[in-house]
Design a protein around this motif. Structure first.
Motif, PDB file in Angstrom:
ATOM      1  N   UNK A  77       0.845  -1.192   0.000  1.00 39.73           N
ATOM      2  CA  UNK A  77       0.000   0.000   0.000  1.00 39.73           C
ATOM      3  C   UNK A  77       0.884   1.248   0.000  1.00 39.73           C
ATOM      4  N   UNK A  78       0.249   2.399  -0.089  1.00 37.47           N
ATOM      5  CA  UNK A  78       0.987   3.664  -0.048  1.00 37.47           C
ATOM      6  C   UNK A  78       0.523   4.481   1.140  1.00 37.47           C
ATOM      7  N   UNK A  79       1.465   4.860   1.978  1.00 38.55           N
ATOM      8  CA  UNK A  79       1.172   5.743   3.108  1.00 38.55           C
ATOM      9  C   UNK A  79       1.743   7.119   2.801  1.00 38.55           C
ATOM     10  N   UNK A  80       1.471   8.081   3.696  1.00 39.09           N
ATOM     11  CA  UNK A  80       2.019   9.422   3.525  1.00 39.09           C
ATOM     12  C   UNK A  80       3.099   9.637   4.586  1.00 39.09           C
ATOM     13  N   UNK A  81       4.305   9.941   4.125  1.00 41.28           N
ATOM     14  CA  UNK A  81       5.421  10.182   5.041  1.00 41.28           C
ATOM     15  C   UNK A  81       5.102  11.391   5.921  1.00 41.28           C
TER      16      UNK A  81
END
Ligand SMILES: [Zn+2]
Length: 175
Positions: A77-81
């Protein structure tokens, strides 16, 4: 409005439910692939709704006679840094067990006195809700890129000397 209701009901129907105790005592297994877009609470956290993950839930009973669900999840998945606010890829891997308890023994359990968490032995357990809950619990609270790969670090270097105190602060926060 009427049409919309029917459509919604159909969607709900497509979500798998299991009788958790029956599932465990008979050693049943369910597996599949789920789109992140089907998980509203997870969508709040993900950087974008694209992608899917694979899962397997296997029921069983351990040597102590405790019924459990073994859950494994595999995806990306893609998270937000939380340092630079840019996208970061995050491998979604779960391999855990949940003990099944009735309400009385759940109430009697102290906090953190067991290797695995316990859930209520629900006769109509929603597989997707369970997976969503476990994934949410497994995600880092404040995800960050590796420092060297983070845009915030690149910006700090570019600004040179005057930003040094901030670089030192960022380093301290990492530890
Ligand atoms: Zn970053």
């Amino acid at each position: 409005m009427g049409r919309r209701k029917i459509y919604h009901a159909r969607l709900m129907y497509a979500r798998p439910f299991i009788d958790s105790l029956d599932f465990a005592t008979n050693g049943r297994e369910i597996s599949g692939e789920v789109q992140f877009s089907e998980m509203p609470r997870l969508l709040d956290i993900l950087e974008n709704p694209q992608g899917s993950f694979k899962y397997t839930i296997q029921g069983g009973t351990d040597s102590q006679g405790t019924n459990f669900l073994a859950i494994s999840v595999d995806g990306q998945c893609s998270l937000r840094c939380q340092r630079c606010l840019n996208k970061m890829g995050y491998p979604l891997r779960l391999d855990t067990r949940l003990f099944l308890r009735d309400q009385t023994s759940l109430d009697a359990l102290g906090d953190d006195d067991e290797e695995f968490d316990s859930i209520l032995a629900d006769m109509q357990l929603s597989v997707l809700d369970l997976l969503e809950e476990e994934i949410l619990l497994s995600l880092p609270i404040a995800p960050k890129h590796e420092f060297s790969a983070c845009q915030a670090a690149v910006d700090e270097n570019a600004h040179g000397q005057e930003k040094k105190p901030f670089a030192a602060l960022a380093k301290m926060k990492r530890n």
